[in-house]
Scaffold this active site. Structure first.
Site, PDB file in Angstrom:
ATOM      1  CB  CYS A   2      16.979   3.522   1.165  1.00  5.21           C
ATOM      2  SG  CYS A   2      17.312   3.932   2.845  1.00  5.21           S
ATOM      3  NE  ARG A  27      11.884   6.609  -5.334  1.00  2.00           N
ATOM      4  CZ  ARG A  27      12.450   5.187  -5.944  1.00  2.00           C
ATOM      5  NH1 ARG A  27      12.567   4.000  -5.918  1.00  2.00           N
ATOM      6  NH2 ARG A  27      11.475   5.124  -7.445  1.00  2.00           N
ATOM      7  CD1 TRP A  75      12.449   8.105   5.089  1.00  2.00           C
ATOM      8  CD2 TRP A  75      12.035   4.995   5.548  1.00  2.00           C
ATOM      9  NE1 TRP A  75      11.154   7.360   5.705  1.00  2.00           N
ATOM     10  CE2 TRP A  75      10.533   5.836   6.366  1.00  2.00           C
ATOM     11  CE3 TRP A  75      11.773   4.007   5.714  1.00  2.00           C
ATOM     12  CZ2 TRP A  75       9.565   5.227   6.721  1.00  2.00           C
ATOM     13  CZ3 TRP A  75      10.947   3.351   6.579  1.00  2.00           C
ATOM     14  CH2 TRP A  75      10.088   4.108   7.033  1.00  2.00           C
ATOM     15  CG  ASN A  99      17.858   0.918  -0.597  1.00  2.00           C
ATOM     16  OD1 ASN A  99      18.679   1.970  -0.437  1.00  2.00           O
ATOM     17  ND2 ASN A  99      17.873   1.351  -1.961  1.00  2.00           N
ATOM     18  N   GLY A 100      16.968  -2.044   2.348  1.00  2.00           N
ATOM     19  CA  GLY A 100      15.307  -3.789   2.819  1.00  2.00           C
ATOM     20  C   GLY A 100      16.035  -3.676   3.707  1.00  2.00           C
ATOM     21  CD  GLU A 484      -4.891  11.367  -1.640  1.00  2.00           C
ATOM     22  OE1 GLU A 484      -4.825  10.367  -0.820  1.00  2.00           O
ATOM     23  OE2 GLU A 484      -4.131  11.561  -2.103  1.00  2.00           O
ATOM     24  CE  LYS A 488      -1.866  13.196  -1.005  1.00  2.00           C
ATOM     25  NZ  LYS A 488      -1.394  12.141  -1.572  1.00  2.00           N
ATOM     26  CD  GLU A 491       1.161  11.597   1.762  1.00  2.00           C
ATOM     27  OE1 GLU A 491       1.564  10.978   1.342  1.00  2.00           O
ATOM     28  OE2 GLU A 491       0.227  12.744   1.421  1.00  2.00           O
ATOM     29  CG  HIS A 507     -23.677   7.343  14.433  1.00  2.19           C
ATOM     30  ND1 HIS A 507     -24.319   6.939  15.262  1.00  2.19           N
ATOM     31  CD2 HIS A 507     -23.543   8.101  13.064  1.00  2.19           C
ATOM     32  CE1 HIS A 507     -25.435   7.345  14.243  1.00  2.19           C
ATOM     33  NE2 HIS A 507     -25.200   7.422  12.812  1.00  2.19           N
ATOM     34  CE  LYS A 604       6.261  10.120  -4.911  1.00  2.00           C
ATOM     35  NZ  LYS A 604       4.751  10.603  -4.752  1.00  2.00           N
TER      36      LYS A 604
HETATM   37  N1  HGA Z   1      17.412  -1.698   6.719  1.00  2.00           N
HETATM   38  C1  HGA Z   1      18.184  -0.062   6.592  1.00  2.00           C
HETATM   39  C2  HGA Z   1      17.893   0.281   5.140  1.00  2.00           C
HETATM   40  C3  HGA Z   1      17.024   0.963   5.363  1.00  2.00           C
HETATM   41  C4  HGA Z   1      15.651   0.947   3.898  1.00  2.00           C
HETATM   42  O1  HGA Z   1      16.442   0.045   2.792  1.00  2.00           O
HETATM   43  N2  HGA Z   1      15.226   1.859   4.043  1.00  2.00           N
HETATM   44  O2  HGA Z   1      14.050   1.847   2.943  1.00  2.00           O
HETATM   45  C5  HGA Z   1      18.516   0.460   7.461  1.00  2.00           C
HETATM   46  O3  HGA Z   1      17.758   1.114   8.402  1.00  2.00           O
HETATM   47  O4  HGA Z   1      19.605   1.764   7.391  1.00  2.00           O
END
Ligand code: HGA
Length: 609
Positions: A2, A27, A75, A99-100, A484, A488, A491, A507, A604
């Site tokens: 985020c 992000r 995100w 964020n969080g 790795e 890649k 992803e 195996h 990221k």
């Molecule tokens: N929990 C919040 C913020 C998400 C976040 O920080 N993502 O990295 C949401 O879901 O909007």
């Protein structure tokens, strides 16, 4: 993950907010939004699902004029990707970007619903907005006090910026376990979750610390620590060039970052390899030498690509330095009871230094009796660097592509230097450290040589791009390179890929072999080559489709595709062999037309657990 941007200025803020939030798109790119208090004191909010370009288009259509605002790129963690769940969230006069994760959001939601609040989203963030509003109306305290009272009720991690429509002259920021910085302007100030967002405007920053609350106005900044004391935090001048945030001649950041690897490795080695066959890390003190000298066991903790780098180094620590080494995924490390081996050094690896799982693992480890902890990290101002006993910087430069490339090879470079340093300190075998140093000096040239093989890899990528599944095989320290390489590919191309130890094929996974599943085998010329050759034959006998990446000549009795690569010294072969696999994933994704720099569902710097 985020992105947050906020600004309080003399000028109209709209363009600044959209230009800055665009820089943080890597992000999180599920949805984005902004809110500005306009010149008539209205809260103007615009939100869109999808990339920031959608927000830019929508914002440009509306003419908003205002001097204070916030923006966010999301995100999603709580609530699906939808316009309603997009930040900023509003409760009457209170505007919040966050964020969080708020762990106790459900309890708080029920509490606030009982108080009459109506929720318009499924996010944990909207809980913060209503909680602040409820606290504000309960006692009519100052907004700072309201925030202090509210955050006491929040469990989890956050960085947030709040604006109050009733006092639209200041931004208030609060951080707990998620980064936030203040950017300093002239009669204007900014807040962001990462300095990259602000580099186009300022290079002067203040990093907030755990528990800080900052009141940011055009001309004043006041910071309070977790005990509510006014505190001066150090101002730093960023040495990141704004142009390094640009793609330049490349189509994608990932492509740019793959080709930057010789330079990033040179920077990582610079001033650290000494003529007396010693390794010098200026950021380590004498105390670190003492800890390394006494280290009898190593525990590495990391996630994703960094975990794969740790896995390679395990072979080096054990075979070259004779130190038992264990490597664990960070989220697992913190989820179980651990038995710490005696005289163990804990090493964390992270590009951003904000990886929440790795930070939690570090914090957990502090209760367990390790000899000390060291982080190998690309960001000096990060939480991991601040919270670790010692740190060594990888000097990869900014990495913006979500799929890590140069951070992996610079982590490996540091890890190999660390092996040599520990050998030196223990005086066990100076010939080995001398050899490591000599070989590391050649590494950037070897990477340049292999990058010249890009057309060869591109041709194979064009053949493989329509496959649905792939297997990656490697043996010894090339097994983590297979891991790795598979990571890649998954992803950025969304092709299902799995990595196995070459010897493990018989195996179980051998049952998968047919002409539709390409097997990518990394088989350099080394003591394990003959064993790998037997595995190649096992695959061929069963009609498998095999691509061998090697610097060894093959007899062509078998129907195998050999990708003949240049010579490389065995010590640095893992760092060398990941390059063609990065290119393979890149060119396959290019052919498929996927969103290489911002692959679906990812972002990221994973700042949530
Ligand atoms: N929990 C919040 C913020 C998400 C976040 O920080 N993502 O990295 C949401 O879901 O909007």
């Amino acid at each position: 993950m985020c992105g947050i941007v906020a600004a309080v200025t003399q000028r109209n803020i709209t363009n600044f907010l959209i230009n800055s939030i665009k820089k943080l798109e890597y992000r999180g790119y599920d949805s984005s939004g902004l809110a500005i208090i306009d010149n008539r004191n209205n809260i103007m909010r615009i939100r869109c699902v999808g990339k920031v370009d959608e927000l830019i288009k929508k914002t440009n259509k509306k003419k908003i004029f205002g001097n204070i605002g916030v923006a966010h790129t999301r995100w999603a963690t709580h609530g699906k990707v939808s316009k309603e769940n997009t930040h900023p969230h509003i409760s009457s006069n209170i505007v919040v970007v966050h964020n969080g994760i708020i762990e106790n959001h459900s309890t708080l939601r029920h509490f606030l619903q009982k108080k009459g609040y109506i929720f318009s989203s499924d996010t944990d963030t909207e809980v913060i907005a209503h909680l602040l509003h409820w606290e504000q109306n309960k006692k009519k305290d100052s907004l700072k006090k309201v925030i202090q009272n509210s955050i006491k009720k929040l469990d989890g991690n956050y960085s947030m910026v709040i604006i109050d429509q009733n006092n639209p002259t200041r931004l208030i920021a609060a951080r707990s376990k998620s980064p936030l910085i203040i950017g300093l302007g002239i009669e204007e100030n900014f807040i962001a979750s990462d300095q990259i967002a602000l580099l186009h405007t300022t290079k002067r920053f203040i990093y907030l610390e755990e528990g800080d609350i900052a009141i940011v106005e055009k001309k004043n900044i006041n910071i309070f620590n977790k005990d509510n004391f006014t505190i001066k935090r150090q101002k730093i001048i960023s040495n990141i060039e704004h142009k390094s945030v640009e793609k330049g001649q490349y189509r994608h950041y990932m492509e740019k970052e793959i080709y930057e690897q010789p330079e990033s490795i040179r920077n990582t080695l610079k001033n650290r390899l000494k003529n007396n066959n010693k390794i010098f890390f200026s950021e380590l003190g004498l105390k670190a030498n003492n800890i390394f000298y006494n280290t009898e066991n190593i525990q590495i903790v990391a996630c994703g690509t960094s975990y794969n780098a740790g896995m390679v180094s395990r072979y080096w620590f054990e075979s070259l330095a004779n130190i038992p080494c264990n490597v664990e995924i960070a989220s697992e490390f913190s989820s179980r009871k651990l038995i710490v081996r005696k005289k163990s050094l804990l090493i964390t690896l992270s590009q951003s230094g904000e990886t929440a799982d790795t930070l939690s693992a570090l914090r957990y480890s502090k209760k367990l009796g390790y000899l000390g902890n060291l982080t190998i990290c690309n960001m000096e101002s990060s939480s991991l660097v601040k919270e670790s006993d010692f740190y060594i910087l990888t000097k990869a430069g900014l990495e913006i592509g979500v799929a890590s490339t140069k951070s992996f090879t610079t982590q490996l470079t540091v890890l190999l230097m660390l092996v040599a340093k520990i050998i030196n300190l223990k005086q066990e075998n100076n010939d080995i450290s001398k050899k490591i140093i000599e070989t590391l000096n050649i590494l950037p040239i070897r990477i340049e040589e292999i990058l010249k093989k890009n057309t060869l890899i591109k041709n194979i990528a064009n053949i493989l791009a329509n496959k649905k599944n792939m297997l990656f095989l490697g043996r010894g320290n090339q097994y983590p390179i297979a891991m790795e390489g598979a990571l890649k590919l998954k992803e950025i191309s969304y092709i299902h890929a799995e990595a196995y130890q070459s010897g493990e094929l018989k195996h179980g996974p051998l049952a998968l072999i047919d002409k539709n599943i390409p097997v990518i085998m990394i088989a350099p010329k080394n003591s394990l080559f003959e064993k790998n050759k037997k595995n190649i034959k096992e695959i061929c006998s069963r009609g498998g489709l095999i691509y061998v990446f090697s610097n060894q000549e093959f007899d062509y009795e078998d129907n195998i595709n050999v990708i003949k690569l240049p010579y490389v010294e065995e010590l640095i072969a893992p760092i060398f062999y990941i390059i063609p696999l990065q290119l393979l994933a890149y060119y396959i994704a290019l052919k498929k037309g996927t969103d290489i720099d911002q692959p679906r569902h990812l972002a990221k710097s994973v700042t949530v657990e």
